[in-house]
Write an enzyme that holds these catalytic residues in place. Structure first.
Site, short mmCIF file in Angstrom:
data_model
loop_
_atom_site.label_atom_id
_atom_site.label_comp_id
_atom_site.label_asym_id
_atom_site.label_seq_id
_atom_site.Cartn_x
_atom_site.Cartn_y
_atom_site.Cartn_z
CD GLU A 173 -7.94 60.85 34.00
OE1 GLU A 173 -8.70 59.82 34.07
OE2 GLU A 173 -6.73 60.60 34.00
CD GLU A 205 -7.10 57.29 37.54
OE1 GLU A 205 -6.94 56.22 37.15
OE2 GLU A 205 -8.15 57.78 37.42
C1 BGP Z 1 -8.63 56.96 34.53
C2 BGP Z 1 -7.48 57.03 33.82
C3 BGP Z 1 -7.51 57.45 32.52
C4 BGP Z 1 -8.78 57.29 31.49
C5 BGP Z 1 -9.91 57.21 32.35
C6 BGP Z 1 -11.37 56.64 31.69
O1 BGP Z 1 -8.70 56.02 35.52
O2 BGP Z 1 -6.57 57.86 34.27
O3 BGP Z 1 -6.30 57.01 31.66
O4 BGP Z 1 -8.63 55.98 30.53
O5 BGP Z 1 -9.87 56.54 33.70
O6 BGP Z 1 -11.37 55.30 31.86
P1 BGP Z 1 -11.62 54.40 30.78
O7 BGP Z 1 -10.86 54.55 29.41
O8 BGP Z 1 -11.47 53.04 31.40
O9 BGP Z 1 -13.19 54.46 30.52
#
Ligand code: BGP
Length: 479
Positions: free
Chosen positions: A369, A177
């Protein structure tokens, strides 16, 4: 869908690995990002972690201790049928301060063990080189990506891992990201700001260094082994106009471009016109070396990876409610429901986003993701009935299959986020769970760390077994 489509799951060292002092690992930014009310200001770079109260809880230090559980976890991934597993290396496990001349062998050995374990089950490793992760020494000494010097440190790290693992790891992602530098600059890129500092200028300067580093990593990978596939990674989610007012439509385009900017450079090889004009208009002076243009132009990525959690909505009128969402908040879309954390749920938006990205870049996409953060309840008999997660995944996978089969989008694979429960990046909570495998640990860090299969574990196993075809019978989504 591709015949060799890869089904799998995704995690990252900073939220899953733990073992923060094992085998000579150096301190990393994740080790100083606390749980609780100070988390957001620290992640934004406006609160200095050195001023945090003693006794603060740092959930990333132990996380779910993948470091000591990796064999058990990989066996569970294999049982689900994973064909690939996306995870990240911890930079400071390999270069504890980021400045050593030679890598820490114990760190490399750990990843070799993980990779060999995966390969023994025929699971392809997909490695993120930098997932919200940088040795703390580079932050303290150089101000992290503010400083061009960090490009050399990153390349030394890339040299060590490409040369060691090129014959075992085909897919690499340079930065997770990359657009996170604009939203949570300390977590995304180790940036802290002084009072009076021109924050936007620093962010774009750091972004430029990351973009050059990413292009040089592509060049290096090709020199070491032309078979390697190197990708960029975007926190994606197309932006909708709240209404058909032309002003709203234009605003949505502008917001999309704030994110596309990074991928435009990494995939097309140059700063787009709108970005140059934006920098000019805002008097942002970004220092660039004369050879940078050529480096960016000649070393574009092989594929584009993305996270998708939700679409976004924007209005210029301010008459709408706000809504949460990954990376940044937007206007509340009245046609969508939200997760318990206020993130909109929009499978059709996933198809739209995939089409937008493929139309724009015409390079293979890799969905690395996607998923639903939710509270799970362990029943007395130990069962976890996470049908809400199954619903989310089912509708999103279905939308992705439509993007492939009906729209012709080329997708390499799909790795839902947090296939095993891990620490939430935005909140530091364990209770915001994404996994198909439950980990017994709570927000205060208590628990046995025992792993347990959820209902979604068996459901996803079946999806993989049938290459997603069972979903086409299970449901019909109109779009
Ligand atoms: C993305 C990231 C991850 C992960 C995911 C979910 O932005 O790449 O590392 O954490 O989001 O977000 P969160 O953990 O804040 O729910």
């Amino acid at each position: 869908m591709r015949k060799d489509f890869l089904w799998g799951g995704a995690t990252a060292a900073n939220q899953c690995e733990g073992g923060w002092q094992e085998d000579g690992r150096g301190m990393a930014i994740v080790d100083v990002i606390p749980h609780g009310p100070n988390r957001l200001p620290v992640m934004k770079g406006i609160m200095d972690y050195r001023t945090l109260p003693r006794g603060s809880n740092y959930p990333g230090r132990e996380a779910i201790s993948f470091y000591s559980h990796y064999k058990e976890d990989i066996a569970l991934f294999a049982e689900m049928g994973f064909q690939c597993y996306r995870f990240s290396f911890s930079w400071s496990r390999i270069f504890p301060t980021g400045e050593e001349e030679t890598p820490n062998e114990a760190g490399l050995k750990f990843y070799e063990n993980v990779i060999d374990e995966l390969l023994s089950y025929n699971i392809q490793p997909v490695v993120t080189i930098c997932h919200f992760d940088i040795p703390l020494n580079l932050v303290e000494k150089y101000g992290s990506w503010k400083n061009r010097k960090v490009i050399d440190c990153y390349l030394k790290y890339c040299q060590a891992i490409f040369s060691r693992f090129h014959d075992k790891v085909r897919y690499w992602i340079t930065f997770n990201e990359i657009n996170m530098v604009m939203h949570l600059p300390f977590m995304g890129a180790g940036l802290r700001f002084e009072v009076g500092e021109n924050i936007l200028e620093t962010q774009y300067q750091a972004a430029h260094h990351e973009l050059v580093a990413s292009a040089l990593a592509v060049r290096l990978a090709r020199q070491i082994d032309p078979k390697l596939q190197i990708g960029c990674m975007l926190a994606a989610g197309s932006v909708y106009p709240y209404s058909c007012r032309p002003e709203d439509v234009w605003e949505s385009r502008k917001m999309d471009r704030e994110n596309y900017f990074f991928i435009d450079v990494q995939a097309r090889g140059e700063y787009p016109g709108y970005a140059k004009k934006f920098l000019e208009r805002n008097h942002l002076n970004i220092s660039m070396d004369p050879e940078d243009e050529k480096i960016l132009k000649e070393n574009t990525v092989d594929f584009i990876s993305l996270s998708y959690y939700n679409s976004r909505t924007v209005s210029t009128q301010g008459e709408e409610e706000a809504s949460g969402g990954n990376v940044f908040a937007s206007a509340k879309n009245p046609y969508l429901t939200c997760s318990e954390w206020g993130w909109p749920i929009d499978p059709a938006g996933f198809r739209i986003t995939l089409n937008d990205l493929y139309d724009r870049y015409q390079k293979p996409l890799f969905v690395v993701e996607n998923g639903l953060g939710a509270v799970d309840t362990v029943e007395e008999n130990g069962w976890i009935e996470d049908d809400y997660r199954i619903d989310y995944l089912r509708t999103h996978i279905h939308a992705m299959i439509k993007a492939c089969d009906e729209d012709g989008v080329d997708i390499i694979g799909y790795t839902p986020w947090g296939c095993i429960d891990l620490v939430s990046a935005s909140t530091g909570e364990m209770s915001k769970r994404y996994g198909m495998i439950h980990v017994d640990k709570d927000d205060l860090g208590k628990g046995t760390l025992n792993r347990r299969r959820k209902h979604s574990f068996y459901w996803y196993q079946n999806v993989i077994r049938h290459n997603g075809e069972n979903l086409l019978c299970e449901m019909s989504v109109n779009l």
